[in-house]
Design an enzyme around this catalytic site. Sequence first.
Site, PDB file in Angstrom:
ATOM      1  N   ASN A   9       0.872  -1.173   0.000  1.00 11.39           N
ATOM      2  CA  ASN A   9       0.000   0.000   0.000  1.00 11.39           C
ATOM      3  C   ASN A   9       0.911   1.227   0.000  1.00 11.39           C
ATOM      4  O   ASN A   9       1.447   1.590   1.038  1.00 11.39           O
ATOM      5  CB  ASN A   9      -0.897  -0.038   1.256  1.00 11.39           C
ATOM      6  CG  ASN A   9      -1.759   1.202   1.388  1.00 11.39           C
ATOM      7  OD1 ASN A   9      -1.854   2.007   0.466  1.00 11.39           O
ATOM      8  ND2 ASN A   9      -2.388   1.360   2.553  1.00 11.39           N
ATOM      9  N   LYS A  11       0.113   4.215  -0.359  1.00  7.86           N
ATOM     10  CA  LYS A  11      -0.578   5.409   0.164  1.00  7.86           C
ATOM     11  C   LYS A  11      -0.364   6.588  -0.802  1.00  7.86           C
ATOM     12  O   LYS A  11      -0.351   6.362  -2.009  1.00  7.86           O
ATOM     13  CB  LYS A  11      -0.120   5.697   1.599  1.00  7.86           C
ATOM     14  CG  LYS A  11      -0.258   4.441   2.482  1.00  7.86           C
ATOM     15  CD  LYS A  11      -0.136   4.700   3.951  1.00  7.86           C
ATOM     16  CE  LYS A  11      -0.299   3.395   4.702  1.00  7.86           C
ATOM     17  NZ  LYS A  11      -0.274   3.551   6.151  1.00  7.86           N
ATOM     18  N   HIS A  98      -9.730   1.545   4.394  1.00  4.52           N
ATOM     19  CA  HIS A  98      -8.505   1.750   5.176  1.00  4.52           C
ATOM     20  C   HIS A  98      -8.784   2.757   6.290  1.00  4.52           C
ATOM     21  O   HIS A  98      -9.501   3.735   6.088  1.00  4.52           O
ATOM     22  CB  HIS A  98      -7.367   2.233   4.260  1.00  4.52           C
ATOM     23  CG  HIS A  98      -6.038   2.175   4.938  1.00  4.52           C
ATOM     24  ND1 HIS A  98      -5.649   3.126   5.848  1.00  4.52           N
ATOM     25  CD2 HIS A  98      -5.041   1.258   4.875  1.00  4.52           C
ATOM     26  CE1 HIS A  98      -4.442   2.794   6.313  1.00  4.52           C
ATOM     27  NE2 HIS A  98      -4.060   1.654   5.739  1.00  4.52           N
TER      28      HIS A  98
HETATM   29  P1  PGA Z   1       2.478   0.486   7.845  1.00  2.00           P
HETATM   30  O1  PGA Z   1       1.028   0.719   7.156  1.00  2.00           O
HETATM   31  O2  PGA Z   1       3.026  -0.783   7.282  1.00  2.00           O
HETATM   32  O3  PGA Z   1       3.282   1.692   7.458  1.00  2.00           O
HETATM   33  O4  PGA Z   1       2.238   0.395   9.313  1.00  2.00           O
HETATM   34  C1  PGA Z   1       0.154  -0.342   6.964  1.00  2.00           C
HETATM   35  C2  PGA Z   1      -1.128   0.175   6.380  1.00  2.00           C
HETATM   36  O5  PGA Z   1      -1.576   1.262   6.762  1.00  2.00           O
HETATM   37  O6  PGA Z   1      -1.730  -0.458   5.505  1.00  2.00           O
END
Ligand code: PGA
Length: 259
Positions: A9, A11, A98
């Site tokens: 992901n 983001k 999410h």
């Molecule tokens: P992270 O994020 O691996 O940076 O903790 C996971 C997510 O939000 O899907």
Amino acid sequence: MMKKIIVANWKMNPATLQEAKQLFNSIKKSIKNIKNTEVVICPPFVYLPNIKSQISNIKLGSQDCFWENSSTNRGAFTGEISPSMLKNLGCQYVILGHSERKQHIGETDEMINKKVEVVLKNNLRAILCVGETKKEREAGQTKKVLKKQLEKCLKKIIGLSNRQLANLIIAYEPIWAIGPGGPCSVSEALENILFLKKIIARNFNQKIGKNISIIYGGSITSQNAFDFLKEKEINGVLVGSASLKADEFASITKQAQKI
Ligand code: PGA
């Protein structure tokens, strides 16, 4: 054993198309011999066409989509992206619900429910995120919260065919464990994942409960990925920040090969 699913992901990253292409190419190069593992990259919408043109053994996913498939008499939906548009671009997976979208955009379980329904009806794989906050966990409410989220987000799909339901994946992401919060312990993640499987079996049927893929997300790195992946009932991982470093993400992916 079920194929492990490793989801990146990205983001709202990286900042430019050039960097996105570079990141994808480095990941692709590092994992070119990967077998028996489903690797899914979910870039921001705007990079999907460029990443698609270079896809190989990696699957493409998006980080969200809208709950209507086209403009209808219900509206024209400025700014939204439909499941059929994503499908047309070669996307096979869609992350839904999410916690960052719930927190910053106000996405509700009712909206997520409509999205899960339309995604499954379009024969795309839905990765539905559920998870409790730190406060809920400390108040001993985790199971109650997970049950409520799951039931609300899956309400409209009760009547779908088994074939459509087979495209549902749940991502257990304890909100307190995302980002700097540090990961959840494997035993706690496992306990909650088994609980989620039980709820699914109760709401649908034993077979779906048994076959559903539930993955874990929250501070996964190359250091801790194996501990989660080695558990039979944890069907993969959802990786945020560590998926922005090609070496790190490739190393996480390779951990799944050791099982
Ligand atoms: P992270 O994020 O691996 O940076 O903790 C996971 C997510 O939000 O899907």
